[in-house]
Design a protein around this motif. Structure first.
Motif, mmCIF file in Angstrom:
data_model
loop_
_atom_site.group_PDB
_atom_site.id
_atom_site.type_symbol
_atom_site.label_atom_id
_atom_site.label_comp_id
_atom_site.label_asym_id
_atom_site.label_seq_id
_atom_site.Cartn_x
_atom_site.Cartn_y
_atom_site.Cartn_z
ATOM 1 N N ILE A 188 34.346 130.668 0.490
ATOM 2 C CA ILE A 188 35.370 130.281 1.444
ATOM 3 C C ILE A 188 35.424 128.765 1.609
ATOM 4 C CG2 ILE A 188 33.872 130.416 3.489
ATOM 5 C CD1 ILE A 188 36.297 131.634 4.980
ATOM 6 N N ALA A 189 34.338 128.070 1.251
ATOM 7 C CA ALA A 189 34.327 126.606 1.309
ATOM 8 C C ALA A 189 35.067 125.998 0.127
ATOM 9 C CB ALA A 189 32.889 126.090 1.342
ATOM 10 N N GLU A 190 35.337 126.811 -0.887
ATOM 11 C CA GLU A 190 35.992 126.328 -2.098
ATOM 12 C C GLU A 190 37.425 126.838 -2.249
ATOM 13 O OE1 GLU A 190 31.908 126.189 -4.799
ATOM 14 O OE2 GLU A 190 32.995 128.066 -4.513
ATOM 15 N N TRP A 191 37.736 127.944 -1.568
ATOM 16 C CA TRP A 191 39.094 128.501 -1.645
ATOM 17 C C TRP A 191 39.381 129.299 -0.388
ATOM 18 C CZ3 TRP A 191 41.524 133.182 -1.266
ATOM 19 C CH2 TRP A 191 42.851 133.247 -1.701
ATOM 20 N N GLU A 192 40.602 129.115 0.140
ATOM 21 C CA GLU A 192 41.085 129.908 1.262
ATOM 22 C C GLU A 192 42.541 130.293 1.007
ATOM 23 O OE1 GLU A 192 39.251 126.961 4.372
ATOM 24 O OE2 GLU A 192 39.804 128.810 5.420
ATOM 25 N N PRO A 193 43.001 131.399 1.593
ATOM 26 C CA PRO A 193 44.393 131.814 1.388
ATOM 27 C C PRO A 193 45.377 130.754 1.869
ATOM 28 C CG PRO A 193 43.103 133.562 2.420
ATOM 29 C CD PRO A 193 42.250 132.344 2.443
ATOM 30 N N SER A 194 46.472 130.604 1.139
ATOM 31 C CA SER A 194 47.510 129.662 1.566
ATOM 32 C C SER A 194 48.233 130.175 2.804
ATOM 33 C CB SER A 194 48.516 129.438 0.427
ATOM 34 O OG SER A 194 49.166 130.655 0.073
ATOM 35 N N ASN A 195 48.206 131.485 3.014
ATOM 36 C CA ASN A 195 48.798 132.087 4.205
ATOM 37 C C ASN A 195 47.896 131.790 5.405
ATOM 38 O OD1 ASN A 195 50.126 133.642 6.107
ATOM 39 N ND2 ASN A 195 49.385 135.592 5.293
ATOM 40 N N GLN A 196 48.260 130.779 6.184
ATOM 41 C CA GLN A 196 47.401 130.310 7.260
ATOM 42 C C GLN A 196 47.111 131.383 8.305
ATOM 43 O OE1 GLN A 196 49.064 126.683 8.799
ATOM 44 N NE2 GLN A 196 49.114 125.714 6.791
ATOM 45 N N THR A 197 48.068 132.281 8.533
ATOM 46 C CA THR A 197 47.847 133.301 9.550
ATOM 47 C C THR A 197 46.833 134.357 9.115
ATOM 48 O OG1 THR A 197 49.724 134.617 8.747
ATOM 49 C CG2 THR A 197 50.162 133.006 10.495
ATOM 50 N N PHE A 198 46.450 134.341 7.826
ATOM 51 C CA PHE A 198 45.444 135.295 7.352
ATOM 52 C C PHE A 198 44.074 134.649 7.169
ATOM 53 C CE2 PHE A 198 43.389 138.036 4.109
ATOM 54 C CZ PHE A 198 43.467 139.240 4.791
ATOM 55 N N GLN A 199 43.958 133.362 7.357
ATOM 56 C CA GLN A 199 42.695 132.675 7.090
ATOM 57 C C GLN A 199 41.562 133.171 7.979
ATOM 58 O OE1 GLN A 199 43.551 128.461 7.194
ATOM 59 N NE2 GLN A 199 44.423 128.474 5.137
ATOM 60 N N CYS A 200 41.876 133.477 9.237
ATOM 61 C CA CYS A 200 40.837 133.977 10.125
ATOM 62 C C CYS A 200 40.351 135.356 9.677
ATOM 63 C CB CYS A 200 41.364 134.035 11.560
ATOM 64 S SG CYS A 200 40.055 134.299 12.787
ATOM 65 N N ASP A 201 41.307 136.238 9.362
ATOM 66 C CA ASP A 201 40.934 137.567 8.878
ATOM 67 C C ASP A 201 40.132 137.479 7.587
ATOM 68 O OD1 ASP A 201 42.023 138.977 10.959
ATOM 69 O OD2 ASP A 201 43.877 139.482 9.941
ATOM 70 N N TYR A 202 40.481 136.533 6.731
ATOM 71 C CA TYR A 202 39.771 136.359 5.467
ATOM 72 C C TYR A 202 38.305 136.007 5.723
ATOM 73 C CZ TYR A 202 38.676 134.563 0.785
ATOM 74 O OH TYR A 202 38.100 134.343 -0.447
ATOM 75 N N ALA A 203 38.069 135.091 6.651
ATOM 76 C CA ALA A 203 36.698 134.719 7.003
ATOM 77 C C ALA A 203 35.958 135.909 7.592
ATOM 78 C CB ALA A 203 36.707 133.559 7.994
ATOM 79 N N ILE A 204 36.634 136.664 8.457
ATOM 80 C CA ILE A 204 36.011 137.812 9.111
ATOM 81 C C ILE A 204 35.649 138.894 8.093
ATOM 82 C CG2 ILE A 204 36.506 139.741 10.681
ATOM 83 C CD1 ILE A 204 38.124 137.718 12.369
ATOM 84 N N LEU A 205 36.533 139.132 7.130
ATOM 85 C CA LEU A 205 36.241 140.112 6.082
ATOM 86 C C LEU A 205 35.006 139.697 5.292
ATOM 87 C CD1 LEU A 205 39.847 140.809 4.718
ATOM 88 C CD2 LEU A 205 38.398 142.444 5.938
ATOM 89 N N GLN A 206 34.925 138.412 4.934
ATOM 90 C CA GLN A 206 33.778 137.928 4.170
ATOM 91 C C GLN A 206 32.476 138.090 4.963
ATOM 92 O OE1 GLN A 206 33.761 134.464 1.852
ATOM 93 N NE2 GLN A 206 35.385 135.289 0.577
ATOM 94 N N ILE A 207 32.528 137.768 6.242
ATOM 95 C CA ILE A 207 31.331 137.893 7.082
ATOM 96 C C ILE A 207 30.878 139.351 7.142
ATOM 97 C CG2 ILE A 207 30.468 137.696 9.455
ATOM 98 C CD1 ILE A 207 32.400 135.251 9.727
ATOM 99 N N GLY A 208 31.823 140.266 7.319
ATOM 100 C CA GLY A 208 31.476 141.682 7.388
ATOM 101 C C GLY A 208 30.871 142.206 6.102
ATOM 102 N N ILE A 209 31.418 141.775 4.962
ATOM 103 C CA ILE A 209 30.902 142.219 3.661
ATOM 104 C C ILE A 209 29.508 141.657 3.415
ATOM 105 C CG2 ILE A 209 31.238 142.002 1.155
ATOM 106 C CD1 ILE A 209 34.303 142.037 1.806
#
Length: 308
Positions: A188-209
């Motif tokens: 996540i420090a090297e790539w994040e979704p361009s869709n800003q409204t999904f960036q929080c969910d993306y981080a949360i998914l990674q943390i859960g996994i």
């Protein structure tokens, strides 16, 4: 316990057979002592779960990703595999081939905020498909990339457990092929979704996994997750099976998803923000800039290690 006591009493009347039985009882606990994984901590505070992850140094081992393939799904007929399961779960208006594979569907794509009209076996370059691949515009992404997970502790598990990770729906998300190809195995420090409204969910998914599989995070990765969570401090862990509903209802990251034509949000394709940027726009740009900076630093560090 009573069974073991009775066995020992019976052994008292014998000689060699008794020794063999007792040795089996003594050895059996260590035989089953294999690494185990938990489950996605859905509903728990994302900030608190992040605090439980181990910060450490990852290995440089090359993964065995090419040894894994999509498995056939039990209870399904034909050639229905994990890929089909994720496509069916994440898309709307799904149809199937005579062999049980997903034939078509419509994906509200989380990483870009765009809509993809999937057709099996087409390149669909206009909606982000791979130029050299007939993927219909959609690939199945490991939210925590397999190679990255391998370096973060997955290599400590046996092959069957790694194969379970590769095919775990909790880890997988239908995504735009182009976005997934750019992400590769970045953190996540090297790539994040361009869709800003999904960036929080993306981080949360990674943390859960990472929590489910006991995977470590490096400090840069941890700090970026923490930075993203500052924009949604009360959010709880979700699983990939909840993403479609959140995108449809507009609950993603406590915001509504980008309109595919730009709407009131940022156009994630062209990167053009509307007049009057709000705080979430500024924060999103910070994440993107930070990810790019960390990617350059990682590249430079690798260059130094190789030649010096």
């Amino acid at each position: 316990m009573k069974g073991r006591v009775e066995t020992i009493r019976q052994c008292a009347r014998t000689a060699l057979p008794c020794i063999l039985v007792l040795s089996t009882l003594a050895v059996s606990p260590s035989i089953s002592a294999a690494p185990t994984t938990g489950s996605i901590p859905v509903g728990q505070s994302a900030t608190q779960v992040l605090s439980t992850l181990t910060i450490g140094t990852k290995s440089n081992a090359s993964s065995d990703r090419k040894s894994h393939h999509w498995n056939k799904v039990e209870g399904k007929t034909g050639n229905y595999t994990t890929r089909d399961l994720v496509l069916e779960r994440d898309m709307n208006d799904v149809t199937f081939t005579s062999r049980g594979n997903v034939k078509s569907g419509i994906l509200l794509e989380p990483y870009t905020g765009k809509t993809i009209h999937f057709q099996r076996g087409t390149s669909n370059k206009t909606e982000g498909g791979s130029a050299s691949n007939r993927d219909g515009g959609i690939q199945i992404d490991h939210v925590v990339a397999y190679a990255e997970a391998y370096r973060s502790g997955l290599d400590k598990l046996d092959f069957q457990q790694r194969d379970a990770y590769y095919n775990d729906p909790d880890v997988l998300l239908a995504s735009q092929a182009e976005a997934n190809n750019v992400k590769k195995d970045g953190t996540i420090a090297e790539w994040e979704p361009s869709n800003q409204t999904f960036q929080c969910d993306y981080a949360i998914l990674q943390i859960g996994i990472k929590a489910k599989y006991g995977l470590i995070v490096d400090k840069t990765e941890h700090d970026e997750m923490a930075e993203v969570l500052k924009t949604c401090p009360t959010e709880t862990i979700i699983s990939t099976s909840q993403v479609k509903q959140r995108l449809t209802s507009g609950a993603s990251g406590s915001n509504s998803i980008n309109d595919t034509t730009g709407g009131n949000g940022q156009d994630s394709q062209n990167g053009n923000a509307p007049n009057g940027e709000n705080e979430s726009d500024t924060t999103g740009k910070h994440h993107a800039a930070n990810a790019k900076k960390n990617w350059v630093k990682t590249l430079f560090d690798g260059f130094l290690k190789r030649f010096f």
